[in-house]
Design an enzyme around this catalytic site. Sequence first.
Site, short mmCIF file in Angstrom:
data_model
loop_
_atom_site.label_atom_id
_atom_site.label_comp_id
_atom_site.label_asym_id
_atom_site.label_seq_id
_atom_site.Cartn_x
_atom_site.Cartn_y
_atom_site.Cartn_z
N ALA A 131 0.88 -1.10 -0.08
CA ALA A 131 0.03 0.10 -0.09
C ALA A 131 0.86 1.42 -0.05
O ALA A 131 2.22 1.30 -0.05
CB ALA A 131 -0.98 -0.05 1.39
N ASP A 285 -12.23 1.42 8.36
CA ASP A 285 -11.90 1.27 6.88
C ASP A 285 -12.29 -0.23 6.75
O ASP A 285 -11.51 -0.98 6.20
CB ASP A 285 -10.24 1.37 6.64
#
Length: 516
Positions: A131, A285
């Site tokens: 990420a 999230d």
Amino acid sequence: MLRLTRNLLRLVSIGRTLARHGALQPDLFGDSAPLVALLMRAVNNEKAPGRPGQRLAAALQELGPSFIKLGQVLSIRADLVGEEVAADLAQLRDRLPAFPGAEARAIIEAELARPMDVLFAHFDDQAVAAASIAQVHFAETPDGRQVAVKVLRPGIEQAFQRDLDLMMWLAGLALRLQPRLKRLKPVAVVETFARTVALEMDLRMEAAAASELGENFASDPTFSVPTIDWDRTAKRVMTQARVIGFSIDKLEEIKAAGLEPDQLLQQAADAFFNQVFRDGFFHADMHPGNMFVTAQGKLVAVDFGIMGRIDRQTRLYLADMLIGFLNRDYDLVARVHFDAGFVPPDQDRELFKQACRSIGEPLHGRPLSDISIGRLLAQLFAITEKFQMETQPQLLLLQKSMLTAEGMGRVLNPHVNMWELARPLIERWMVENRGPEARVADAAGAVASIIGRLPTLVRDLERAAFQLAEGGGMRLHPDSLALLAQAQALENKRQRRPLWLALALAAGALLVLALR
């Protein structure tokens, strides 16, 4: 001067990227800076494909990690960018090329101050996920435990700091060019973004969040969090138990394992509700990539870089607000907003109630499967400009989390509303926190707090008064000093009263408060 030159050069580069993707927004500066708006229209690629939000997302993706994260923050600011653009930005996923395993090994050894062969019996150099801020490697400890090791990208702190400095400069510039943006607090948005990124770049904080969430669900057989290996965790490295299971969006694999998607949806709804209302601490999230299902049907969450907190009073306000909408009680919805201070007291309450009705009435009579609580909150925030409502960061994060959770629920079953599944929990929580017993408990706590603070308040007042009188500051009149002495004498006398009298006073106050 150096900062100005650096930011201007970077701004030109960003502008070219935005223009190429057709993501410039000339209308933002049309009134107060017509030359800027004219220039933006001239260079903006109007033929770029996609909706405005999709074009902006593509540009941010190209600009790199800092801007991907900024786009994710803006995805919860429908009041700032509009609901459609916010929805498109919510699709941003910070999947980036992995950095070499050799660099990950070097970071781990430097952070944990031990050789890799002491820390791990095996370490997979190929990252399983990469990420914008970190990437993850699978490994095995010397005692045979399977773990996942998260490692920050090399130089990521410096890269973010450079871009944050630019964003803060741009926020200030935007306010000077377009003062009407003041209500949307662009500087505060960047400051919030900076705090969020700072927390994400200290993996000890993420480990602590995982640990807290895990403790909250320690006795829950349907939802869990991977155990943190604190001995192999530092600022730039986090090690946790490896999750063995299916990503929650792999429906075919889930069904092949003999698991029932509707049952998993019920578990997800219960888990999210308990996080928000029971604990006031929630995973912010919860998209399908961060939720796994074990072969035994247990949900396991990962990635705790973004967490949200809501205090108990705000949870009560939120529950009342949602109940008001579902029951078409717009007077309650309006009252909650004013009582909570979300809407300034100088605004017209009846007009605000009318605005709430305009949001709630289209929901009336529709099946619950068609009602999105996250979208309802987004529509509420969309009317903020008209009523000068202050931005509520904790509610914006919750709204974004609800939309994400609803998206995950639709993957499991698009015809079932996960909030309806949680209704029994909601009703029980409301009874426990809004019923007579809860009010008596709240009143008792308030009385106890007041009684407990009285001696301290009197002592502080006396100390401050005598310090002012003796220190050459404000001179007190002798009568004032006599009154203070009298107050102290009364306090001393009160402290000598029998315990039963204090309890009787507390019980009387409690009864009055409970019967109000």
